[in-house]
Design a protein around this motif. Structure first.
Motif, PDB file in Angstrom:
ATOM      1  N   UNK A   1       0.814  -1.220   0.000  1.00  0.00           N
ATOM      2  CA  UNK A   1       0.000   0.000   0.000  1.00  0.00           C
ATOM      3  C   UNK A   1       0.843   1.262   0.000  1.00  0.00           C
ATOM      4  N   UNK A   2       2.045   1.212   0.552  1.00  0.00           N
ATOM      5  CA  UNK A   2       2.907   2.399   0.557  1.00  0.00           C
ATOM      6  C   UNK A   2       3.794   2.471  -0.677  1.00  0.00           C
TER       7      UNK A   2
ATOM      8  N   UNK B   1       6.630 -10.456  -4.179  1.00  0.00           N
ATOM      9  CA  UNK B   1       6.930  -9.161  -4.778  1.00  0.00           C
ATOM     10  C   UNK B   1       8.082  -9.297  -5.757  1.00  0.00           C
ATOM     11  N   UNK B   2       7.985  -8.555  -6.849  1.00  0.00           N
ATOM     12  CA  UNK B   2       9.072  -8.463  -7.823  1.00  0.00           C
ATOM     13  C   UNK B   2       9.753  -7.126  -7.601  1.00  0.00           C
TER      14      UNK B   2
ATOM     15  N   UNK C   1       1.483 -12.945  -5.365  1.00  0.00           N
ATOM     16  CA  UNK C   1       1.434 -11.842  -4.409  1.00  0.00           C
ATOM     17  C   UNK C   1       0.107 -11.116  -4.445  1.00  0.00           C
ATOM     18  N   UNK C   2      -0.447 -10.940  -5.650  1.00  0.00           N
ATOM     19  CA  UNK C   2      -1.761 -10.302  -5.802  1.00  0.00           C
ATOM     20  C   UNK C   2      -2.828 -11.117  -5.073  1.00  0.00           C
ATOM     21  N   UNK C   3      -2.810 -12.443  -5.270  1.00  0.00           N
ATOM     22  CA  UNK C   3      -3.778 -13.313  -4.599  1.00  0.00           C
ATOM     23  C   UNK C   3      -3.594 -13.278  -3.098  1.00  0.00           C
ATOM     24  N   UNK C   4      -2.348 -13.333  -2.646  1.00  0.00           N
ATOM     25  CA  UNK C   4      -2.068 -13.322  -1.210  1.00  0.00           C
ATOM     26  C   UNK C   4      -2.541 -12.013  -0.588  1.00  0.00           C
ATOM     27  N   UNK C   5      -2.302 -10.898  -1.282  1.00  0.00           N
ATOM     28  CA  UNK C   5      -2.708  -9.595  -0.747  1.00  0.00           C
ATOM     29  C   UNK C   5      -4.230  -9.512  -0.607  1.00  0.00           C
TER      30      UNK C   5
ATOM     31  N   UNK D   1      -9.625  -3.135  -2.193  1.00  0.00           N
ATOM     32  CA  UNK D   1      -8.609  -4.025  -1.669  1.00  0.00           C
ATOM     33  C   UNK D   1      -7.235  -3.718  -2.244  1.00  0.00           C
ATOM     34  N   UNK D   2      -7.167  -3.518  -3.563  1.00  0.00           N
ATOM     35  CA  UNK D   2      -5.874  -3.278  -4.216  1.00  0.00           C
ATOM     36  C   UNK D   2      -5.217  -2.007  -3.691  1.00  0.00           C
TER      37      UNK D   2
END
Length: 294
Positions: free
Chosen positions: A17-18, A51-52, A64-68, A136-137
């Motif tokens: 998020x940051x 994360x990349x 990572x998208x799914x986990x987030x 969410x994103x």
């Protein structure tokens, strides 16, 4: 600093998020190496890269998208659970909110001092946009929306109704005349509003003896920003239809004139959306305060 799995998930969400490990460390008030260690620990436990990372930016991997998306509501529910056993504790931390620009500028921000007098340790991160946001994103705790909702993945709480008025500037009406019927309106130019997500022009809605009528009028100007919309109406660029909450000061001051009052537009719903049903105390007190403004 020892970081457990629960805390490492919190660190991961803050990185997303940051937008950077350094900013996440600053927001969480921990050392930068602790952020790196938390991320490494989480990737080891999950067995995948989340994360990349490059020298310029950080991007979520597909995993990572799914986990987030799955961990964000779970963490919020855990926070809400812990808060529910400490109802007398002082509320603190960030509250991330998104709402329409005009609503933020004209309604919420002028009254925020009274909210901070009640909850001085809450920091509100307020994004004001007339564009639909991915809650969410973008790490939002709640979103204020006007009109019908199409986000079945979220929980909605109705906080009020907004009256709609049709109006134009005196200069525009002096040149083009005042419409008395919906048929008269067809000869006028509108200032149209475009949905910035779907790119569809929003039709105008009126109440008639036969029910509700949707009308799409020709225009010379189409906008997707509430401040630009009001400015265009004041400049005499056409007839406009908008929320009376924001138009009323200009109607009272004579800068705008209501037209077709015998064909009022139906009220629009004002709703607050959450990503899950378990609200944190911060979101709950903000919601109750927001309802009090209306």
């Amino acid at each position: 600093m020892q970081i457990n799995l629960f805390e490492s998930i919190r660190v991961f969400i803050e990185i997303v998020e940051s937008g950077s490990l350094t900013q996440a460390a600053e927001n969480l008030r921990i050392h930068r190496p602790a952020v790196t260690k938390a991320l490494q620990m989480l990737e080891q436990h999950s067995g995948t890269r989340l994360l990349q990372r490059t020298t310029r930016r950080i991007d979520l991997t597909p995993d990572g998208e799914t986990f987030y998306r799955r961990s964000k509501p779970l963490l919020a529910q855990a926070d809400a659970l812990l808060e529910s056993f400490g109802s007398d504790a002082v509320l603190r931390g960030q509250l991330r909110v998104d709402m329409p620009i005009a609503f933020a500028v004209l309604v919420v921000i002028p009254r925020l001092p009274e909210f901070y007098r009640m909850h001085p340790d809450i920091e509100i991160v307020l994004s004001s946009s007339d564009r639909r946001r991915d809650m969410l994103r973008e790490g939002l705790d709640c979103v204020l929306r006007v009109g019908e909702l199409d986000d079945s993945d979220y929980v909605a709480r109705r906080v009020g109704n907004i009256r709609i008025k049709t109006c134009a500037s005196p200069d525009y009406l002096a040149i083009h005349g005042t419409p008395d019927t919906l048929e008269d309106l067809q000869t006028h130019k509108a200032i149209n509003w475009i949905n910035s997500n779907s790119r569809f022009i929003k039709p105008w809605t009126f109440t008639t003896s036969e029910g509700t009528a949707d009308i799409t009028l020709p225009s010379k100007l189409v906008v997707d920003n509430s401040q630009a919309y009001i400015a265009a109406g004041l400049a005499g660029l056409g007839v406009m239809q908008g929320m009376s909450l924001f138009l009323q000061p200009y109607l009272d001051g004579g800068q705008l004139v209501e037209v077709l009052p015998h064909h009022p537009a139906p009220d629009r719903k004002l709703s607050l959306l959450y990503p899950h049903r378990h609200l944190s105390r911060k979101v709950r007190v903000f919601t109750e305060w927001l309802e009090s403004l209306l």
